[in-house]
Design a protein around this motif. Structure first.
Motif, PDB file in Angstrom:
ATOM      1  N   LEU A 353       0.826  -1.205   0.000  1.00 41.94           N
ATOM      2  CA  LEU A 353       0.000   0.000   0.000  1.00 41.94           C
ATOM      3  C   LEU A 353       0.865   1.262   0.000  1.00 41.94           C
ATOM      4  CD1 LEU A 353      -2.805  -0.977   2.551  1.00 41.94           C
ATOM      5  CD2 LEU A 353      -3.165  -0.322   0.168  1.00 41.94           C
ATOM      6  N   VAL A 354       1.886   1.276   0.845  1.00 40.84           N
ATOM      7  CA  VAL A 354       2.798   2.422   0.897  1.00 40.84           C
ATOM      8  C   VAL A 354       3.457   2.621  -0.467  1.00 40.84           C
ATOM      9  CG1 VAL A 354       4.912   3.336   1.948  1.00 40.84           C
ATOM     10  CG2 VAL A 354       3.238   2.152   3.369  1.00 40.84           C
ATOM     11  N   ASP A 355       3.905   1.523  -1.077  1.00 36.52           N
ATOM     12  CA  ASP A 355       4.559   1.579  -2.381  1.00 36.52           C
ATOM     13  C   ASP A 355       3.594   2.068  -3.459  1.00 36.52           C
ATOM     14  OD1 ASP A 355       6.831   0.901  -4.177  1.00 36.52           O
ATOM     15  OD2 ASP A 355       5.439  -0.596  -4.958  1.00 36.52           O
ATOM     16  N   MET A 356       2.364   1.529  -3.459  1.00 36.85           N
ATOM     17  CA  MET A 356       1.379   1.896  -4.483  1.00 36.85           C
ATOM     18  C   MET A 356       1.029   3.375  -4.404  1.00 36.85           C
ATOM     19  SD  MET A 356      -2.118   2.600  -5.020  1.00 36.85           S
ATOM     20  CE  MET A 356      -2.958   1.966  -3.560  1.00 36.85           C
ATOM     21  N   TYR A 357       0.709   3.861  -3.206  1.00 37.12           N
ATOM     22  CA  TYR A 357       0.342   5.277  -3.083  1.00 37.12           C
ATOM     23  C   TYR A 357       1.523   6.180  -3.438  1.00 37.12           C
ATOM     24  CZ  TYR A 357      -4.189   4.244  -0.957  1.00 37.12           C
ATOM     25  OH  TYR A 357      -5.478   3.829  -0.742  1.00 37.12           O
ATOM     26  N   GLY A 358       2.737   5.755  -3.057  1.00 33.37           N
ATOM     27  CA  GLY A 358       3.919   6.557  -3.396  1.00 33.37           C
ATOM     28  C   GLY A 358       4.139   6.640  -4.889  1.00 33.37           C
ATOM     29  N   LYS A 359       3.989   5.509  -5.585  1.00 34.01           N
ATOM     30  CA  LYS A 359       4.218   5.493  -7.034  1.00 34.01           C
ATOM     31  C   LYS A 359       3.065   6.118  -7.817  1.00 34.01           C
ATOM     32  CE  LYS A 359       7.510   1.708  -7.148  1.00 34.01           C
ATOM     33  NZ  LYS A 359       7.754   0.265  -7.406  1.00 34.01           N
ATOM     34  N   CYS A 360       1.905   6.243  -7.174  1.00 32.45           N
ATOM     35  CA  CYS A 360       0.775   6.934  -7.809  1.00 32.45           C
ATOM     36  C   CYS A 360       0.790   8.430  -7.497  1.00 32.45           C
ATOM     37  CB  CYS A 360      -0.549   6.318  -7.361  1.00 32.45           C
ATOM     38  SG  CYS A 360      -0.853   4.687  -8.057  1.00 32.45           S
ATOM     39  N   GLY A 361       1.808   8.874  -6.760  1.00 33.26           N
ATOM     40  CA  GLY A 361       1.955  10.297  -6.483  1.00 33.26           C
ATOM     41  C   GLY A 361       1.050  10.825  -5.397  1.00 33.26           C
ATOM     42  N   SER A 362       0.410   9.937  -4.632  1.00 30.29           N
ATOM     43  CA  SER A 362      -0.494  10.375  -3.561  1.00 30.29           C
ATOM     44  C   SER A 362       0.229  10.222  -2.225  1.00 30.29           C
ATOM     45  CB  SER A 362      -1.778   9.539  -3.586  1.00 30.29           C
ATOM     46  OG  SER A 362      -2.673   9.971  -2.600  1.00 30.29           O
ATOM     47  N   MET A 363       1.092  11.188  -1.916  1.00 28.80           N
ATOM     48  CA  MET A 363       1.940  11.066  -0.734  1.00 28.80           C
ATOM     49  C   MET A 363       1.156  11.173   0.573  1.00 28.80           C
ATOM     50  SD  MET A 363       4.787  10.116  -1.633  1.00 28.80           S
ATOM     51  CE  MET A 363       5.442  10.092   0.019  1.00 28.80           C
TER      52      MET A 363
END
Length: 686
Positions: A353-363
């Motif tokens: 989840l942390v990786d997905m949100y980070g790579k989707c630009g939703s910090m």
């Protein structure tokens, strides 16, 4: 309940164990108390202890044991208690029961010892395991095939490989469980060659492999990337009649996926009569590992329609696929499923989840997912640092590194951590800090710099305009420059107008990756920007002569679970008239705000007006116009492009973000661009 004989009551208790029904077991126990005098017959006490222990009612089992006279406590009594504890994962309790059994002068038998060895192996208690090994030798039980196999497995699990080898060599008899333990433990210890030799030893001894053997062998092939040997085993599986076994088929899906033979994974999956949860998980993971995120998401959605219950493995795999696609909407849906299934606290799901949100630009979501995790490992920290690196937030990334290593947590950074940190420094323009970290890698972190670290330094120097310095750095590297290193230099040459040095970088790229159209296009655009049209056209002619085709550029935007795809000059959308009107309106407002089209990188030697028209209808602008029409004000517009965003589109979207007062996120094939108030997170370098 009518009167039952002691034997009938014993059978009833056994059925309670097989059906895992505590209610039935307790009813039988009540009938025993009601109809029989205390103390109960020893076999009934053993049945009750076995039942309560197997059903994980340890307090009740202990109570029955305490009510059983000492002289009636036999090896069967203690073995029932020990095996139940092991079965339910209470390994320390099992060893405690074994110690009490020995204190009561009750000798273990060939059923007790395998359970105790398993408890030692699970607790990594090698010393205790050796003690029990000595006891089994003293009692003459070590020659039993099950006891010997359990001792061997214990030594493997506790990392005592030399002792495990001696134990294996001294075994007078080996059954299929022994060979399976040999093969599977060899795989777990990263020795696939040993697993192969174990399989050969099994066949030479006349043994017939089973599903566990095949799965262990396939894992060994996966770890070594030995596609040929795995295919040979596939043939042997068919000949042995195991191709219909679900666990073996799942192992083959996983094996082919890890060996990047995704079409073979598909064939195995489609040929299965009864796919289970693991089958669907394996197929999702196989697609994700082979960079086919869209298919991974499609299989996940099919699995949901088939009624498959989401597991931690499936959710983490589909989240990784969403991260690769920047599929924030589906990622959020998967997050909701994880919460519903009560697995969002799982460390693998949380890290994904942390990786997905980070790579989707939703910090903001990335930070929230990180903070809500009950436990974190190095992968979790790397995912958070990687998210900040994508956004170019070097100071935040460095503060996270400091917290991770010095905040009482003492998590040791690894190779990937420092790639993320150097990448963050590069994107933030923090050259001095980045160089200090690179130089201290070996001394401070004991990590040997690899090609990814060198690529980050080249990119960092290039972004700072030190293009010649970056080239000298490449020439002095102890490792052979890779595509990413020359690519970073070529990108810097494009931004800072260094066509001669860019040509050197491009020639090296053509040699390393001759089929990548992007490098040819970048060099051609660089010559075009310098007005060297003859050389620009020559690069494109060379592309055509060797059969290299530039992939068609397209951009897409997700709205209400539907993906809308656009190409340059696209007029096929059902709302095209509204899109064209929006483009005209934007162009008018942008020119009034001072926007001047950047036609330097137009692909053809055209008149200025024609070049302006050519670049205005790029796919990302059309996608943005559509997003402005359909998405309510205040909602960020998220666009994905399969190629690198062009200079004019980048400049135009900066203007638009200020005019419309919206956050616009564009994910191209190189990085994230967060546009807000006429600024971009990439700082105009990509």
């Amino acid at each position: 309940m009518p009167f039952l004989t002691p034997n009938a009551l014993g059978s009833l208790i056994e059925s309670a164990v097989s059906t895992r029904s505590p209610v039935t077991g307790k009813a039988a126990h009540a009938q025993i108390i009601k109809t029989l005098n205390s103390p109960f017959p020893s076999f009934l006490s053993n049945h009750l202890i076995n039942m309560y222990s197997k059903l994980d009612l340890s307090n009740s089992a202990q109570l029955v044991l305490s009510l059983t006279p000492t002289h009636l406590r036999s090896v069967v009594t203690w073995t029932a208690l020990i095996s139940g504890s092991v079965q339910n994962g209470h390994f320390a309790t099992a060893l405690l029961h074994f110690r009490n059994m020995c204190r009561g002068s009750v000798k273990p038998n060939d059923f007790t010892l395998p359970c105790v060895f398993k408890a030692c192996g699970s607790l990594r208690e090698g010393l205790s395991g050796k003690t029990i090994h000595g006891l089994s030798v003293k009692d003459g039980l070590i020659t039993d095939v099950f006891v010997g196999c359990s001792a061997f497995d214990m030594y493997c699990k506790t990392g005592l490989i030399e002792d495990a080898g001696k134990m294996f060599d001294e075994m007078p008899e080996r059954n299929i469980a022994t060979w399976n333990a040999f093969i599977c433990n060899a795989v777990q210890h990263g020795r696939p060659g040993k697993a192969f030799s174990g399989f050969i030893g099994l066949r030479r001894s006349g043994g017939e492999p089973n599903s566990i053997t095949f799965c262990g062998f396939l894992n060994a092939c996966s770890d070594e990337g030995n596609l040929q040997l795995g295919r040979q085993l596939h043939g042997f599986v068919i000949r042995s009649g195991y191709e219909g076994d679900v666990s073996v088929a799942n192992g083959m899906i996983d094996f082919y996926g890890k060996c990047r033979e995704i079409r073979s994974s598909e064939l195995v999956f489609k040929s299965m009569c009864n796919q289970n949860d693991v089958s669907w998980c394996s197929m999702v993971a196989a697609y994700e590992q082979n960079d086919e995120g869209e298919k991974a998401c499609a299989v996940f959605l099919r699995a949901r329609k088939e009624g498959m219950v989401p597991t931690d493995f499936m959710i983490s795999s589909v989240l990784s696929a969403c991260a690769g696609l920047a599929g924030l909407e589906l990622g959020r849906s998967a997050h909701a499923l994880a919460v519903k299934a009560c697995i969002e606290g799982n460390i693998f799901v949380g890290s994904a989840l942390v990786d997905m949100y980070g790579k989707c630009g939703s910090m903001e979501d990335c930070e929230r997912a990180f903070n809500e995790m009950p436990d974190r490992n190095l992968i979790t920290w790397n995912a958070l640092i990687g998210g900040y690196a994508h956004q170019g937030q070097a100071e935040t990334a460095l503060s996270v590194l400091e917290e991770m290593t010095c905040g009482g947590l003492e998590v040791v950074p690894n190779y990937v951590t420092l790639v993320c940190i150097l990448s963050a420094c590069s994107r933030a323009g923090a050259v001095k800090v980045g160089e200090e970290i690179f130089k201290s890698m070996k001394e401070r972190y004991r990590i040997e710099p690899g090609v990814e670290h060198y690529a980050c330094v080249v990119d960092m120097l290039g972004r700072a305009g030190k293009v010649e310095h970056a080239y000298e750095f490449i020439k002095g590297m102890p490792v052979r420059p890779t595509v990413s290193i020359w690519g970073a230099l070529l990108g810097a040459c494009r931004v800072y107008g260094k066509p001669e040095l860019g040509k050197i970088a491009a020639e090296n790229l053509f040699e390393l990756d001759p089929q990548d159209s992007g490098n040819h296009v970048l060099l051609s655009n660089m010559f075009a920007a310098a007005g060297r049209w003859e050389e620009a056209n020559l690069v494109r002619k060379d592309m055509k002569d060797v059969g290299i085709k530039k992939g068609a550029g397209c951009s897409w935007i997700s709205v209400k679970n539907a993906v809308h795809v656009f190409q340059a000059k696209d007029t096929t959308h059902e709302r095209n008239s509204e899109i064209q009107s929006m483009l005209v309106k934007l162009k008018r407002e942008m020119k009034a705000a001072g926007y001047v089209p950047n036609t330097n990188f137009a692909l053809y030697d055209l008149e200025e007006e024609e070049r302006e028209s050519e670049i205005w209808y790029h796919s990302e602008k059309i996608a943005l116009a559509f997003g402005l029409i359909v998405l309510p004000h205040g909602v960020p517009i998220r666009i994905t492009k399969n190629l690198r965003i062009c200079v004019d589109c980048h400049s135009a979207i900066k203007f638009i973000s200020h005019i419309v007062g919206r956050e616009i996120i564009v994910r191209d094939n190189n990085r994230f661009h967060l546009f807000k108030d006429n600024q971009c997170s990439c700082r105009d370098y990509w």
